[in-house]
Design a protein around this motif. Structure first.
Motif, PDB file in Angstrom:
ATOM      1  N   CYS A  21       0.834  -1.186   0.000  1.00  0.00           N
ATOM      2  CA  CYS A  21       0.000   0.000   0.000  1.00  0.00           C
ATOM      3  C   CYS A  21       0.886   1.259   0.000  1.00  0.00           C
ATOM      4  O   CYS A  21       1.929   1.283   0.640  1.00  0.00           O
ATOM      5  CB  CYS A  21      -0.800  -0.089   1.303  1.00  0.00           C
ATOM      6  SG  CYS A  21      -2.006   1.153   1.610  1.00  0.00           S
ATOM      7  N   SER A  22       0.466   2.283  -0.767  1.00  0.00           N
ATOM      8  CA  SER A  22       1.120   3.585  -0.589  1.00  0.00           C
ATOM      9  C   SER A  22       0.039   4.633  -0.364  1.00  0.00           C
ATOM     10  O   SER A  22      -1.069   4.513  -0.898  1.00  0.00           O
ATOM     11  CB  SER A  22       2.002   3.952  -1.792  1.00  0.00           C
ATOM     12  OG  SER A  22       1.210   4.306  -2.904  1.00  0.00           O
ATOM     13  N   VAL A  23       0.353   5.630   0.438  1.00  0.00           N
ATOM     14  CA  VAL A  23      -0.631   6.644   0.808  1.00  0.00           C
ATOM     15  C   VAL A  23      -0.025   8.033   0.607  1.00  0.00           C
ATOM     16  O   VAL A  23       1.067   8.319   1.110  1.00  0.00           O
ATOM     17  CB  VAL A  23      -1.095   6.458   2.273  1.00  0.00           C
ATOM     18  CG1 VAL A  23      -2.039   7.572   2.692  1.00  0.00           C
ATOM     19  CG2 VAL A  23      -1.778   5.099   2.450  1.00  0.00           C
TER      20      VAL A  23
ATOM     21  N   ALA B 201      -8.370   0.845   4.335  1.00  0.00           N
ATOM     22  CA  ALA B 201      -8.398  -0.016   3.144  1.00  0.00           C
ATOM     23  C   ALA B 201      -8.730  -1.448   3.534  1.00  0.00           C
ATOM     24  O   ALA B 201      -9.437  -2.163   2.812  1.00  0.00           O
ATOM     25  CB  ALA B 201      -7.061   0.047   2.417  1.00  0.00           C
TER      26      ALA B 201
ATOM     27  N   ALA C  88      -4.854   5.039   7.014  1.00  0.00           N
ATOM     28  CA  ALA C  88      -5.460   4.858   5.687  1.00  0.00           C
ATOM     29  C   ALA C  88      -5.381   3.390   5.265  1.00  0.00           C
ATOM     30  O   ALA C  88      -6.312   2.852   4.656  1.00  0.00           O
ATOM     31  CB  ALA C  88      -4.766   5.752   4.667  1.00  0.00           C
ATOM     32  N   MET C  89      -4.276   2.727   5.618  1.00  0.00           N
ATOM     33  CA  MET C  89      -4.147   1.308   5.287  1.00  0.00           C
ATOM     34  C   MET C  89      -5.191   0.488   6.039  1.00  0.00           C
ATOM     35  O   MET C  89      -5.785  -0.449   5.493  1.00  0.00           O
ATOM     36  CB  MET C  89      -2.739   0.824   5.630  1.00  0.00           C
ATOM     37  CG  MET C  89      -2.538  -0.660   5.395  1.00  0.00           C
ATOM     38  SD  MET C  89      -0.811  -1.148   5.321  1.00  0.00           S
ATOM     39  CE  MET C  89      -0.319  -1.050   7.033  1.00  0.00           C
TER      40      MET C  89
ATOM     41  N   PRO D 283      -4.645  11.812   4.830  1.00  0.00           N
ATOM     42  CA  PRO D 283      -4.379  11.082   3.587  1.00  0.00           C
ATOM     43  C   PRO D 283      -5.282  11.633   2.497  1.00  0.00           C
ATOM     44  O   PRO D 283      -6.425  12.022   2.780  1.00  0.00           O
ATOM     45  CB  PRO D 283      -4.797   9.653   3.927  1.00  0.00           C
ATOM     46  CG  PRO D 283      -5.859   9.802   4.958  1.00  0.00           C
ATOM     47  CD  PRO D 283      -5.529  11.053   5.729  1.00  0.00           C
TER      48      PRO D 283
ATOM     49  N   TYR E  25     -12.343   5.308   6.136  1.00  0.00           N
ATOM     50  CA  TYR E  25     -11.337   6.116   6.827  1.00  0.00           C
ATOM     51  C   TYR E  25     -11.984   7.009   7.879  1.00  0.00           C
ATOM     52  O   TYR E  25     -11.429   7.235   8.956  1.00  0.00           O
ATOM     53  CB  TYR E  25     -10.528   6.960   5.826  1.00  0.00           C
ATOM     54  CG  TYR E  25      -9.439   7.747   6.520  1.00  0.00           C
ATOM     55  CD1 TYR E  25      -8.266   7.110   6.932  1.00  0.00           C
ATOM     56  CD2 TYR E  25      -9.603   9.085   6.835  1.00  0.00           C
ATOM     57  CE1 TYR E  25      -7.284   7.805   7.617  1.00  0.00           C
ATOM     58  CE2 TYR E  25      -8.626   9.789   7.520  1.00  0.00           C
ATOM     59  CZ  TYR E  25      -7.471   9.148   7.903  1.00  0.00           C
ATOM     60  OH  TYR E  25      -6.500   9.814   8.601  1.00  0.00           O
TER      61      TYR E  25
ATOM     62  N   GLY F 174      -0.513   7.228   7.394  1.00  0.00           N
ATOM     63  CA  GLY F 174      -0.468   6.227   6.321  1.00  0.00           C
ATOM     64  C   GLY F 174      -1.080   4.911   6.781  1.00  0.00           C
ATOM     65  O   GLY F 174      -1.871   4.288   6.064  1.00  0.00           O
TER      66      GLY F 174
ATOM     67  N   HIS G 177     -13.642   4.079   0.378  1.00  0.00           N
ATOM     68  CA  HIS G 177     -12.404   4.146   1.155  1.00  0.00           C
ATOM     69  C   HIS G 177     -12.494   5.246   2.210  1.00  0.00           C
ATOM     70  O   HIS G 177     -12.170   5.015   3.391  1.00  0.00           O
ATOM     71  CB  HIS G 177     -11.207   4.388   0.243  1.00  0.00           C
ATOM     72  CG  HIS G 177      -9.925   4.532   0.996  1.00  0.00           C
ATOM     73  ND1 HIS G 177      -9.325   3.468   1.639  1.00  0.00           N
ATOM     74  CD2 HIS G 177      -9.151   5.613   1.260  1.00  0.00           C
ATOM     75  CE1 HIS G 177      -8.227   3.885   2.253  1.00  0.00           C
ATOM     76  NE2 HIS G 177      -8.095   5.183   2.038  1.00  0.00           N
TER      77      HIS G 177
ATOM     78  N   ASP H 287      -4.974  10.018  -0.845  1.00  0.00           N
ATOM     79  CA  ASP H 287      -5.112   8.938  -1.819  1.00  0.00           C
ATOM     80  C   ASP H 287      -4.430   7.685  -1.274  1.00  0.00           C
ATOM     81  O   ASP H 287      -3.346   7.773  -0.692  1.00  0.00           O
ATOM     82  CB  ASP H 287      -4.486   9.356  -3.165  1.00  0.00           C
ATOM     83  CG  ASP H 287      -4.954   8.472  -4.322  1.00  0.00           C
ATOM     84  OD1 ASP H 287      -5.957   7.728  -4.155  1.00  0.00           O
ATOM     85  OD2 ASP H 287      -4.325   8.514  -5.391  1.00  0.00           O
ATOM     86  N   THR H 288      -5.073   6.541  -1.473  1.00  0.00           N
ATOM     87  CA  THR H 288      -4.534   5.270  -0.969  1.00  0.00           C
ATOM     88  C   THR H 288      -4.457   4.300  -2.147  1.00  0.00           C
ATOM     89  O   THR H 288      -5.466   3.984  -2.748  1.00  0.00           O
ATOM     90  CB  THR H 288      -5.455   4.708   0.129  1.00  0.00           C
ATOM     91  OG1 THR H 288      -5.565   5.684   1.168  1.00  0.00           O
ATOM     92  CG2 THR H 288      -4.903   3.415   0.704  1.00  0.00           C
TER      93      THR H 288
END
Lengths: 430, 430
Positions: free
Chosen positions: B44-46, B415, B411-412, B57, B213, B408, B209, B59-60
């Protein structure tokens, strides 16, 4: 995994090293399967020696100090590994009690501060509970770097150990129990006590460790299709030696002679032009005490009274009677002109970093864990950004430290076998 | 854990940041407990934005590219995390099949080479299986740094997917399935397919998402006793927008107006002298396409034909009808004079590194994920070696990147909730 660190040895990668570097996926999978069957020690450091033709562990410490010698870049790796370890042992934990050695020198206390930081970052409140009678109230000690540690007196309840207003889920020992197991640590069945008490030097024997390592190295040698001697220091043992009364020295002499003959034969097989030597050590000793290098069995007849006295006791004044005679492994590594040996640090199943122990006044066939030694941190390799053309992914830069991490983990696996074999609770099941 | 990295923002740590920094053990324990109940996405990247008063955040990405922008020091962290992930999913695995995007630019291919290296070091043979019809035989592509990747045609059996002479245990997607799920990836019940197909943009919606969140941020806000708005971007959505036919723009206008009013009220509450804005995005879009910044609801009546055309389709030519209107979060970070936003990279439950996305031609209230953006690696903080006197262990140097790693991971976690809610197999159980 193994950080990509610069090592002192810059010579060409030899056949053994090449074999290990080429076999990364096979080796990592093998470790993964081993750790499904065996529990890694909570943490561990291993002294490794690279003689060029041979790469072997010479000491495995289950209560490692020296965490302060890791570079800041390595701390996240240690924290990540600590998180993985805690998650498995006690995921709901809020508190960790760290029980240190009764040492007050600032290097050791800096080690404690680093461990405290690592476990704090991993999500635990960490406090230090001292076994020393001198600590009767919280005692703050300032460190040269501006930080500090606070030692607190332990409080023992009927079933639990803690501090005033601090009830930990896990108790982490950074004390190798050389003087035996203190009563205050016994019968703690409600809390996790790590490493277990039988990992202390009251129970541990180097010979048991290297017996387990011999087994590990045979299996690993089979996996890679190589002679296990290339990673395994041969050894023998004597159970009844009294240096001061000159008793049992005949056992020492004959075993030394036999071991030197074996090593000589191996050197001949591989065309190695070095003079073999053995290292005689107390079987239950640590901290570099009770150790001597012998190049000829006859030398044992000529030990000076001073050497005998030095060999007769180890830390905490414990008398030596059991002795291990181990094939000496040269170190060909140098930092400036000083002889150096890498020390690999592991937590849970992961290599998190390492450094060099160097000693300006010692030879390449001598123990470096002695007064006067110092430490050189290992730096991350920068050239990893510049892979060499034509080489396969992941193997672009020869990563010598990777091999040290493999050898370190083999020794850690041997420690895991060793702890299974000496577990008093496992014996009760027989 | 979170590597100790230098961030671009050097201003004073504000109250929100201070609260997060002080609460490390509480936060880490909370994550530990969450991960006992919920499975983290494989990787995952945020994108995170730090407005000073607000840290959130925006965008995830569940199929992160850009691994090549991590520094060499971060690779061991990624490898360690990959080992932990593989150990849980398929410890006996020998082979990993990586299925990439059909992109041929050298940045993306370098990303693949880095992923290949990470999983190789974690103990897997990694090969690349392309979904592209153009790849009909193993195709080697050289990279500017001297390395290379080899794309191979996929081979589908009745129940398994692989390559010629390569049968993987795990298939790792680095392709966000914007064009829908190709048949070749369906009905693979014998192999681990990660992330799952419903993590692709055929199923994913940004609004789902950020709904998840919102829930995460409320729980986290309660844990730390703070207003969740400080970490949560407000949003609204419109389900039936057709930019080219001017249909559904009334919904967009009224929602934009309502959202701007809400944000204005929050700014007033906190005494923030900034002009609020919203970002309108395709609900199923990625790669920075179909995005515009709006400062006044009236602007929606004045969209140019060019903007409408740009908003009407996203990657892989998918038409946009569902739209998310999200509170804009300023970024106060600058590298030289360019606006910058940190991107946090995670694997399994671990933060393994990050970098800055910068764009010289964009404002602090605009999307930076656009042509012309570039990347600045984050470096490890050196001052960690010099803790400040009088501060508690582990908190000696304000570690701004730690906060980014916390956001981050929130946000993960969202997800993870999101993937649970959209899991087609879980639905069958109802």
């Amino acid at each position: 995994m193994v950080p990509h660190l610069v090592t002192a040895l810059t010579g060409p990668i030899n056949e053994l090293e090449q074999r290990i570097l080429e076999s990364t996926p096979v080796i990592e999978r093998w470790f993964r399967l081993e750790w499904m069957e065996h529990t890694p020690p909570f943490y561990c450091s291993v002294d490794v020696r690279n003689a060029g033709f041979k790469l072997a562990p010479v000491d495995t410490n289950l209560f490692p100090a020296g965490w302060n010698h890791l570079t800041p870049e390595m701390i996240p790796l240690a924290v990540q590994a600590a998180m993985a370890a805690i998650e498995k042992i006690c995921p709901e934990a809020k508190n960790l009690l760290l029980v240190p050695e009764n040492q007050r020198d600032s290097f050791y206390l800096s080690n404690l501060a680093t461990l405290q930081k690592i476990f704090y970052m991993a999500g635990l409140n960490v406090r230090l509970g001292s076994l020393s009678n001198e600590i009767t109230e919280p005692t703050r000690i300032d460190l040269p770097d501006g930080g500090h540690v606070t030692l607190e007196p332990l409080q023992r309840g009927k079933r639990r150990l803690g501090l005033k207003n601090f009830d930990p889920c896990t108790i982490l020992l950074n004390n190798d129990l050389s003087a035996g197991v203190p009563g205050i640590l016994e019968e703690l069945h409600e809390q996790y006590l790590l490493p277990p008490l039988h990992a202390g030097w009251g129970t541990r024997r180097k010979s048991l460790h290297f017996k387990a390592y011999e087994e590990v190295s045979k299996r690993f040698g089979k996996l890679l299709g190589m002679d296990p001697w290339l990673i395994n220091p041969l050894f023998a043992q004597c159970g009844q030696v009294d240096f001061e009364a000159d008793a049992g020295l005949e056992c020492l002499r004959s075993n030394t002679d036999a071991l030197l003959t074996k090593v000589r034969r191996k050197y001949k097989e591989y065309g190695i032009n070095e003079k073999p030597f053995v290292v005689i050590k107390a079987d239950n000793g640590t901290g570099g005490m009770g150790i001597m290098t012998v190049r000829d069995a006859k030398d044992i007849d000529k030990l000076s009274p001073k050497t005998k006295a030095r060999m007769a006791t180890v830390q905490a004044g414990q008398a030596v009677s059991e002795v291990i005679i181990q094939e000496g492994v040269l170190t060909h590594e140098r930092i400036n002109s000083a002889v150096a040996e890498p020390v690999v640090y592991m937590m849970d199943r992961y290599v998190v970093g390492g450094f060099y122990r160097i000693h300006a006044d010692r030879g390449e066939d001598e123990n470096l864990n002695a007064p006067g030694s110092s430490f050189v941190p290992l730096a991350f390799e920068q050239s990893a950004q510049l892979p060499q053309p034509g080489v396969k992914p992941g193997a672009s830069v020869p990563n010598r430290f990777y091999m040290y991490g493999v050898i370190g983990r083999l020794a850690m696996l041997a420690a895991s076998y060793e702890l299974e074999a000496t577990d008093p609770e496992a014996e009760n099941l027989d």
